[in-house]
Design a protein around this motif. Structure first.
Motif: not given
Length: 260
Positions: A135-138, A142-152
């Motif tokens: 759950f913590t890692k999800s 989720l962020s990297l599956c939305n967009h790499p910029a969101v993940f960054r």
């Protein structure tokens, strides 16, 4: 509360799913409409809120869960004479039929590299993770599956939280290094219709080019992002997320069709 001091001939409260939300707020509504019907708030906490909440945790015992269910049923019965319940069936005659369309959005080349690095860095030789760890890692996934910029942006927020307070010097250093992402508005820009989404790699091809993600914390993510930046790729470009590309196409088509 202040509203209770208003003199009225009658009082009515409307709410959605009261017993699935904050029970203390529910007590406030009932007490406003029907003062003292549920007793004092401390008594209501002891009789209902605490035993109900105790049975809702992942590690609650079977006894706690049973007591929670019993207390919740008692509360439903206690309120049955003053609460009028209506479910979604009431709206079925008034609303048009809901149509759901599921669109599968494959990961872009950049997202695939991040995803594979995530799997290696998080699982590695650890074997299975607990439900809490997953759950913590999800949120990261989720962020990297939305967009790499969101993940960054997520990585940047984590790094800033981990830094000691230096009176703003840390933020200045980050800005000077160019690591702070641009705003989300930079991500949402119209994509050339003829520009295809990057082809996906096979698992083996992607893994063969991944930087070593074995570093501590989020270094695996920074390494992958840096490898793409070194290739001159713009991390915030919309085409790095097929989900965003499809969303923009849907919005564009909706605007052209005059839809709201």
């Amino acid at each position: 509360m202040t509203a209770s001091s208003i003199r009225t001939h009658s009082r009515i409260c409307l709410t959605g799913y009261p017993l699935q939300n904050n029970l203390e707020e529910y007590w406030t509504m009932v007490d406003f409409v029907f003062p003292n019907y549920l007793g004092s708030l401390p008594d209501f906490r002891n009789a209902f809120i605490n035993p109900i909440d105790n049975g809702l945790y992942a590690d609650s015992t079977s006894i706690d869960r049973r007591i929670s269910a019993i207390r919740l049923k008692c509360l439903h019965e206690l309120l049955s004479s003053i609460v009028l319940r209506r479910d979604a069936d009431t709206l079925h005659k008034e609303l048009p039929r809901k149509v759901e369309i599921v669109i599968s959005c494959p990961l872009s080349k950049m997202q695939l590299n991040l995803y594979y690095a995530f799997i290696i860095a998080i699982f590695g030789n650890r074997g299975m993770l607990s439900n809490e760890q997953i759950f913590t890692k999800s949120h990261t996934l989720l962020s990297l599956c939305n967009h790499p910029a969101v993940f960054r942006k997520l990585l940047e927020m984590r790094r800033q939280r981990a830094m000691p307070d230096t009176g703003g010097l840390a933020d200045q250093a980050l800005q000077a290094s160019g690591d702070i992402p641009r705003t989300s508005a930079d991500v949402v820009e119209i994509v050339d219709e003829d520009e295809p989404v990057a082809d996906q790699d096979t698992l083996g091809e992607a893994l063969s080019r991944l930087p070593d993600p074995s570093g501590s914390d989020d270094s695996w993510g920074w390494n992958v992002l840096k490898s793409f930046e070194d290739q001159g790729l713009d991390i915030v470009a919309p085409e790095h997320s097929s989900k965003l590309v499809i969303t923009l196409e849907i919005i564009k088509s909706s605007v052209e069709a005059g839809e709201k």
